[in-house]
Design an enzyme around this catalytic site. Structure first.
Site, PDB file in Angstrom:
ATOM      1  N   GLU A 140     162.537  49.950  85.751  1.00 29.66           N
ATOM      2  CA  GLU A 140     163.095  51.236  86.173  1.00 29.66           C
ATOM      3  C   GLU A 140     164.144  51.049  87.263  1.00 29.66           C
ATOM      4  OE1 GLU A 140     161.792  55.250  88.527  1.00 29.66           O
ATOM      5  OE2 GLU A 140     160.276  54.356  87.214  1.00 29.66           O
ATOM      6  N   SER A 282     150.337  54.654  81.633  1.00 23.28           N
ATOM      7  CA  SER A 282     150.601  54.008  80.347  1.00 23.28           C
ATOM      8  C   SER A 282     149.333  53.594  79.609  1.00 23.28           C
ATOM      9  CB  SER A 282     151.474  52.760  80.561  1.00 23.28           C
ATOM     10  OG  SER A 282     152.672  53.093  81.219  1.00 23.28           O
TER      11      SER A 282
END
Length: 336
Positions: A140, A282
């Protein structure tokens, strides 16, 4: 012949499992997984995915079995097959490279990560040097820094980094943050930067995503007095590792990151009376259930909810995939 009465099974010790809520898949992860599944449904296998779609081995292996091929870089993909960009976001150079090769690509970047990209670009348009608070090397962070020209963004991770940082222009600074950071730790970094640079400008909206905040607050609620707090997540999942830290700070005697029930070292964790359990954004619910079952095999386990918030967010998949229906099995997976 003498008959002996059967030896009774040893009585299981009582155990309370505090199940943090919310936990596990967030709307951005749901969306990313659906994009890969629907792309396979529309275009057939293989569909290429640049980097892990999300940081979870169980998820990645399941998508591989469906026909996804995971690669590190775009040059590993053929020109004539679709490629999906992961939920963590990518530098601008990646879609530019795909367009140059006339590839079909689908961007699964979480909308909340895209929001951070826009915030960074806004700072730049207003003439500010951008400080990105985040962890070096995280996908990210690489994707966010890659939205702006080289040298336009400085990465700061810790309070110590903030103390050492020397900006090009102390009076023209704006900051954004990685979405999966610890809320409390990030507040300390921001406070130090503002102490040193009073004109530092906030982003237009909070950068840390709602799912990260909600999961951390739920762990804070569940952790006090627990003998052990387990976080289901991958070793390379930033938000999962932060949950381990949050649990320890909130009063858990010990906290561990595990990917499956088989990783729990039952001898090492010692006698247990109260256990906390959560999952990174996740991690699928099926693994949470697997771990609860593992406790029930060994203890007389009672599950109680530590509920902090209710999440109803839903992010739409790419327009070209919206008419591709998921199977009942896929929907059960995505919805936990």
């Amino acid at each position: 012949m003498t008959l002996h009465a059967p030896i009774p099974a040893p009585e299981k010790r009582p155990l309370t499992v505090r199940l943090a809520t919310p936990r596990g898949f967030c709307a951005g992860v749901d969306r990313a997984i659906q994009i890969v599944e629907r792309a396979i449904g529309k275009y057939g296998a293989p569909v290429y995915v640049r980097h892990e779609i999300v940081h979870n081995r169980h998820v990645v292996d399941r998508l591989k079995a469906m026909g996804a091929v995971f690669v590190r870089e775009l040059d590993e993909c053929p020109d004539d097959r679709p490629v999906v960009f992961s939920a963590h976001g990518v530098p601008k150079s990646v879609p530019a490279g795909a367009r140059a090769r006339e590839m079909l690509f689908l961007d699964a970047t979480c909308p909340l990560v895209s929001k951070v990209h826009k915030q960074a670009l806004r700072h730049q348009r207003l003439g500010r040097h951008v400080i990105l608070i985040g962890h070096e090397g995280h996908p990210e962070v690489i994707g966010t820094m890659g939205q702006l020209p080289e040298g336009a963004v400085s990465l700061v991770d810790t309070v110590e980094d903030a103390e050492r940082y020397t900006p090009p222009d102390p009076d023209n600074l704006g900051y954004v943050t990685q979405t999966t950071l610890s809320v409390d730790d990030t507040e300390g970094v921001i406070a130090k930067l503002k102490e040193r640079f009073p004109n530092l400008q906030d982003p237009a909206a909070d950068s840390i995503c709602y799912a990260t905040t909600n999961r951390q607050e739920a762990v804070k609620l569940a952790a006090p007095g627990t003998d052990l707090f387990l976080i289901v997540g991958a070793p390379n999942s930033s938000n999962s590792k932060r949950l381990v830290e949050v649990a320890l700070k909130a009063g858990a005697r010990q906290a561990l990151l595990v990917q499956r029930a088989a990783e729990i070292d039952w001898d090492a964790v010692g006698p247990l009376r109260t256990v906390g359990l959560s999952a990174g954004a996740s991690a699928p619910e099926v693994i949470v259930n697997e771990i609860i079952d593992a406790f029930r095999e060994r203890y007389d386990a009672t599950v109680e909810l530590a509920e902090m918030a209710e999440e109803n967010e839903h992010f739409l998949v790419n327009r070209e995939l919206r008419n591709i229906a998921l199977t009942h099995e896929d929907m059960a997976w995505v919805n936990g």
